[in-house]
Design a protein around this motif. Structure first.
Motif, short mmCIF file in Angstrom:
data_model
loop_
_atom_site.label_atom_id
_atom_site.label_comp_id
_atom_site.label_asym_id
_atom_site.label_seq_id
_atom_site.Cartn_x
_atom_site.Cartn_y
_atom_site.Cartn_z
N ILE A 75 0.83 -1.21 0.00
CA ILE A 75 0.00 0.00 0.00
C ILE A 75 0.86 1.26 0.00
O ILE A 75 0.34 2.36 0.06
N ASN A 76 2.19 1.06 -0.11
CA ASN A 76 3.10 2.18 -0.34
C ASN A 76 3.67 2.09 -1.75
O ASN A 76 4.78 2.56 -2.02
N GLY A 77 2.91 1.50 -2.65
CA GLY A 77 3.32 1.38 -4.04
C GLY A 77 4.41 0.35 -4.26
O GLY A 77 4.90 -0.30 -3.33
N THR A 79 7.34 0.92 -4.87
CA THR A 79 8.55 1.39 -4.20
C THR A 79 8.85 0.57 -2.94
O THR A 79 9.98 0.16 -2.69
N SER A 105 13.64 3.97 -7.05
CA SER A 105 13.50 3.23 -5.79
C SER A 105 14.58 2.17 -5.64
O SER A 105 15.02 1.89 -4.52
N SER A 211 2.68 -3.17 -10.05
CA SER A 211 1.87 -2.01 -9.68
C SER A 211 0.48 -2.19 -10.28
O SER A 211 0.30 -1.99 -11.48
N HIS A 213 -2.09 -0.34 -9.91
CA HIS A 213 -2.72 0.92 -10.31
C HIS A 213 -2.24 1.42 -11.67
O HIS A 213 -2.91 2.25 -12.29
N THR A 220 -4.56 4.43 -7.07
CA THR A 220 -3.16 4.82 -7.05
C THR A 220 -2.52 4.45 -5.72
O THR A 220 -3.11 4.63 -4.66
N GLN A 221 -1.29 3.93 -5.80
CA GLN A 221 -0.48 3.52 -4.66
C GLN A 221 -0.65 2.05 -4.33
O GLN A 221 -0.05 1.56 -3.39
N THR A 222 -1.47 1.32 -5.09
CA THR A 222 -1.68 -0.10 -4.80
C THR A 222 -0.77 -0.97 -5.67
O THR A 222 -0.64 -0.75 -6.87
N GLN A 245 6.77 -0.09 4.93
CA GLN A 245 5.36 0.28 4.76
C GLN A 245 4.83 0.90 6.05
O GLN A 245 5.31 0.62 7.15
N LEU A 253 -7.31 1.18 0.36
CA LEU A 253 -6.39 0.71 -0.67
C LEU A 253 -6.36 -0.82 -0.73
O LEU A 253 -6.32 -1.41 -1.82
#
Length: 472
Positions: A75-77, A79, A105, A211, A213, A220-222, A245, A253
């Motif tokens: 849930i922090n992408g 990255t 990243s 990713s 998303h 976005t961010q998922t 995270q 999310l």
């Protein structure tokens, strides 16, 4: 109402067509009011960092869909997945074999862990000025010479949609007893149709990051992280996931991730219909006379790349025409081309609108028959660079600002990044070349924003004694 929320609502109510991420295209998904389902870790709703109930079951469903042994919600992408994978698989101060066109990243992970990087340079597709694939033979050659490399990491597909031979690269890495990490952020849709390239999980990679998303209907961010095989310490990766995270993961999310994967698994027919629509768009764009549809082997066709080579406009100007005249917003534009992202959320009328706009612009350009008003960069692909110290050493060293015009031969103290896609043109610890300076000036003249450039100056390491040998 806040100014940001007001702006978002105004944009959402406009007729602007999104040919960019997120993959839901602002129309798919029926989660309702996000405040209504926004909770914390209350009884019955599990804990992402110690999942034993509903979240563990949700992540297992994702693993089943992607044919992975173990899948984790991010849930922090992507990255967070990249940081966790690199941190867990390479010891502090160890060596990693990293594709030079990796997302920032990956560089941040190498910086935090003080890693020594051996670079894999993608093939340069000179005709179109884009990065190509990573050759398996290059992976083999470096691993043979550097037996203490602890992990291989590459990006496939690239931001432009070019896919490497992950299956062959995985076999080579495993032959040397080394795990393969694949940043497949832009390939989350691959498993849902044979029209798309082979997914990195199926191809044998040990760690794969998707990713959702970017190309699927998720917020976005998922993103998700897949773990496979016995070459990796899965528990160590889980531990780093809890470090990188947030301790308060968003249930909104996470619900979006679960809903997205469930929908994709149950609606494969929607992907087949989309692929037919996409084929129609591409067939039409192949008939353009001035603009050119970029097509290369081993490419994900959902990334629609349009070249402006030989014309009087650059990619940024083409994107502006699409935005102002046709109300179409693309994903990315650079000197020689632009990228429009298509997804399963794009309807027939959406692709037809993009097609009509590009054909109309092409017709206008063909009528004027103007030649390029200035030379366009021969290539947008990454330039070879000499690293003289680690990212961490450069990050910790004392720095000073140096005019870019005088920076040849100096050691960069900062990342210089053209965003998107977030691939560093120059990384800390790399020697600044004349070619890099010219490229940066070219981007500036074309109106692009570069992160890491401060009023035509660059942060460089001071010429202290420990660095003097590099300036001989």
């Amino acid at each position: 109402m806040s100014e940001l929320l007001d702006s978002l609502k105004t944009y959402a109510d406009s007729d602007c067509l999104p040919m960019h991420m997120p993959g839901h295209k602002r129309r798919m998904g029926e989660m309702g009011n996000p405040f209504f389902i926004d909770i914390t870790e209350i009884d019955g709703f599990d804990d992402l960092h110690n999942a034993k109930g509903i979240l563990k079951e949700a992540q297992q469903r994702a693993a089943n869909v992607y044919h992975s042994e173990e899948t984790h919600y991010l849930i922090n992408g992507s990255t967070a997945g990249v940081l966790s994978a690199v941190s867990a698989l390479v010891s502090f101060g160890g060596k990693i074999l990293l594709a030079r066109n990796s997302h920032k990243s990956a560089y941040h992970a190498a910086l935090l862990r003080g890693l020594k990087i051996h670079y894999l340079y993608p093939q340069s597709i000179e005709k179109w000025g884009i990065n190509g694939e990573i050759l398996p033979s290059d992976v083999d050659n470096i691993l043979q010479k550097e037996p203490d490399i602890e992990a291989v990491m590459l990006t496939s597909p690239t931001y432009d949609g070019v896919v490497s031979e992950v299956r062959e690269i995985a076999k080579i890495a495993h032959h040397y007893g080394v795990p393969l990490i694949v940043d497949a952020a832009h390939g989350a849709h691959f498993p849902f149709s044979s029209y798309f390239p082979e997914d990195a999980v199926s191809a044998g990679a040990d760690v794969v990051i998707h990713s959702l998303h970017k190309t699927l209907p998720s917020l976005t961010q998922t993103a998700i992280l897949h773990l496979n095989g016995n070459r990796i310490d899965k528990e160590k990766i889980r531990n780093y996931l809890s470090i990188y995270q947030t301790s308060s993961p968003s249930y909104v999310l996470m619900a979006s991730i679960d809903t997205c994967i469930k929908w994709a698994a149950e609606h494969r027919d929607a992907f087949e219909s989309f692929c037919k629509r996409l084929d129609g768009l591409l067939d039409s764009l192949r008939k353009m006379h001035s603009l050119t549809l970029i097509e290369v082997p081993r490419m994900d066709a959902t990334k629609v790349l349009i070249s402006v080579q030989g014309l009087s406009i650059n990619g940024l100007e083409l994107a502006k025409i699409l935005r102002t005249t046709y109300h179409i917003e693309v994903e990315m534009a650079c000197s020689s081309y632009l990228c429009a992202i298509t997804t399963v959320a794009d309807r027939e009328e959406d692709l037809h609108r993009l097609q009509t706009a590009l054909l109309s612009i092409d017709k206008s350009l063909s009528k004027t028959k103007t030649k390029a008003k200035k030379p366009i960069l021969k290539t947008e692909s990454v330039l070879p660079a000499k690293s003289v110290c680690t990212l961490l050493e450069a990050n910790e060293a004392e720095k000073e600002l140096c005019p870019l015009s005088d920076a040849k031969g100096r050691i960069s103290g900062d990342f210089v990044t053209l965003y998107p896609p977030g691939i560093p043109l120059l990384a800390p610890g790399e020697m600044v070349s004349k070619e890099m300076i010219l490229r940066i000036f070219s981007y500036q003249q074309d109106g692009f924003t570069l992160y890491g450039i401060h009023a035509d100056s660059l942060k460089v390491l001071k010429r202290e004694r420990e660095w003097e040998r590099y300036f001989a």
